[in-house]
Design an enzyme around this catalytic site. Structure first.
Site, PDB file in Angstrom:
ATOM      1  CG  HIS A  82      -1.732   1.235   1.362  1.00 58.34           C
ATOM      2  ND1 HIS A  82      -2.919   1.379   0.667  1.00 58.34           N
ATOM      3  CD2 HIS A  82      -1.563   2.393   2.052  1.00 58.34           C
ATOM      4  CE1 HIS A  82      -3.434   2.557   0.927  1.00 58.34           C
ATOM      5  NE2 HIS A  82      -2.637   3.196   1.772  1.00 58.34           N
ATOM      6  CG  ASP A 161     -12.096   4.198   5.070  1.00 59.85           C
ATOM      7  OD1 ASP A 161     -11.671   4.907   5.998  1.00 59.85           O
ATOM      8  OD2 ASP A 161     -11.703   4.295   3.896  1.00 59.85           O
ATOM      9  NE  ARG A 168     -10.397  10.622   9.158  1.00 55.10           N
ATOM     10  CZ  ARG A 168      -9.512   9.851   8.520  1.00 55.10           C
ATOM     11  NH1 ARG A 168      -9.884   8.710   7.976  1.00 55.10           N
ATOM     12  NH2 ARG A 168      -8.256  10.206   8.432  1.00 55.10           N
ATOM     13  CB  SER A 183      -8.788   5.220   7.246  1.00 54.71           C
ATOM     14  OG  SER A 183      -8.974   5.360   5.870  1.00 54.71           O
ATOM     15  CE  LYS A 187      -9.050   2.480   3.156  1.00 55.02           C
ATOM     16  NZ  LYS A 187      -9.034   3.825   2.654  1.00 55.02           N
TER      17      LYS A 187
END
Ligand code: URA
Length: 434
Positions: A82, A161, A168, A183, A187
């Protein structure tokens, strides 16, 4: 249990129990807790923080708010990567085939670009026909057959999320480490991999502007990944200038392919070797990072990584010939080189603004629904630390019209700052956190 009690507890610096956190997330997703209460909670978390136990409970509650992908049908060690997002970040296009060519399994869900940052899915769609929605059965079959599949995140992954992030975004509560960690990790954990490596970007083109912020985030992400029972490492990397030279979807694909062909080295190759070596060592496939780097380099030298990319494209309805003959990929009608009006050493490049140039050319999204032009963007000829003579090219704009190209050329010049004295090249890999 009452949300008002939980709000008062966090406001006063208290610790929320796992049960309280699950109550809050489940209630919010079901619409029983109002946006205004959840906004207040996000602000209380931003101001008061959360300890690791609370952050883990929040991550798990969010992960269980939707579908959790079952990768048990895939044999072998599943790896995922990621990136916190940046400009010119085409790393997955190289790293995933390299790691898969080393025998690990890549069952990856990626995202689209938004704003100044790009997304892997858009880049992959530069291969005409590439299908990002092949369905779960083909996804698993492909990984078992060729070791790799790259698809879009399904709508059912972590609905909490989607709701929370939107909230947010408009309540000033994005920059909270526990909220960002939960968050991202909810995922990643829902996507099912055994080994997760995180590329935490820092600098003017990144979400985290300073190294301290990036380090805090990287540590939080790896701690929660490990507490959730996954192998996890993070690398903090520079995003004060674009990664590599190309920014824009098809242009980035071409650059990624040139790395896999062994023709391009520099920061891109270094990043793939660093992230890949973390994956291979965490997975226990290599004894140490040096051995892992040698294995990864061999996938380029032998052509195995490029072949893996061609297998991926073909398995997802694209044409493998596009990988070997990049002239077949989308090409913009106008190409304009940008001569420098200044001589000196390139001392700074406004990375976010470079990303925005590509977006304004049509290569990025203003809203999630925007149609994008895969062919446009820019390719830099100079990077921070380079000497530039007056009239020498800073880069080439790839645009749909002459007018857009000229506008982009002005913007690119405005992104560059020069110094009369030599400038050190920025340190690219800032830290590895295992
Ligand atoms: N990326 C995410 O997915 N979530 C955040 O909160 C920030 C960056």
């Amino acid at each position: 249990m009452l949300m008002t009690d939980l709000l008062a507890k966090k406001r006063d610096g208290g610790e929320l129990s796992g049960e309280e956190i699950r109550f809050m997330i489940d209630g919010y997703v079901r619409g029983e807790i109002a946006d205004y209460q959840m906004s207040a909670m996000c602000m209380a978390i931003l101001l008061r923080g959360m300890n690791d136990r609370e952050t883990l409970d929040l991550t798990m509650a969010m992960m269980h708010s939707g579908e959790v992908v079952d990768l048990s049908g895939i044999e072998g060690i599943k790896a995922d990567k990621h990136s916190t997002g940046g400009v010119g970040d085409k790393t997955s296009l190289m790293l995933c085939p390299m790691v898969a060519a080393c025998g690990l399994r890549i069952a990856k869900m990626s995202g689209r670009g938004l704003g100044h940052t790009g997304g892997t899915l858009d880049k992959l769609e530069s291969f005409p026909g590439y299908n990002i929605a092949i369905g779960e059965r083909r996804f698993i079959e492909n990984v078992n057959r060729i070791g790799i599949a790259l698809i879009g995140q399904t709508a059912d992954i972590v609905p909490a999320d989607k709701k929370l992030y939107a909230l947010r975004d408009v309540t000033g509560t994005v920059p909270s480490i526990p909220l960002i960690v939960s968050s991202i990790m909810s995922k990643k954990l829902a996507s099912g991999a055994d080994v997760i490596v995180l590329d935490v970007k820092c600098g003017s083109g990144a979400f985290m502007k300073t190294e301290e912020q990036a380090r805090e985030l990287a540590r939080g992400l790896t701690r929660i990944g490990k507490l959730a029972g996954r192998k996890c490492a993070a690398v903090i990397t520079d995003m004060d200038q674009p990664l590599g030279r190309a920014v824009g979807n098809a242009l980035e694909v071409k650059e990624a392919i040139s790395v896999l062909r062994g023709e391009t080295k520099g920061d891109l190759l270094e990043l793939c070797l660093t992230l890949g070596s973390c994956i291979l060592t965490e997975a226990g496939v290599a004894a140490d990072r040096e051995e892992a780097r040698a294995m990864l380099r061999a996938t380029i030298e032998s052509g195995a990584a490029l072949k893996k990319l061609s297998e991926l494209v073909e398995a997802q309805d694209g044409d493998a010939r596009d990988v070997y003959d990049t002239a077949r990929l989308p090409v913009a009608p106008v190409q304009l080189t940008v001569p420098s009006e200044t001589a000196g050493y390139l001392s700074h490049m406004d990375c976010e603004k470079v990303g925005l140039i590509s977006m304004h050319l049509g290569g990025g999204r203003v809203t999630k629904e925007s149609e994008i032009d895969l062919s446009v963007g820019l390719v830099l000829d100079k990077k921070v630390g380079d000497r530039v003579e007056k009239g020498e090219s800073l880069g080439t704009i790839h645009a749909s019209t002459e007018e857009k190209a000229r506008e982009a050329a002005e913007l690119l010049r405005a992104c560059c700052t020069f110094s009369d004295t030599p400038v050190a090249r920025p340190k690219f890999i800032k830290e590895i956190i295992e």
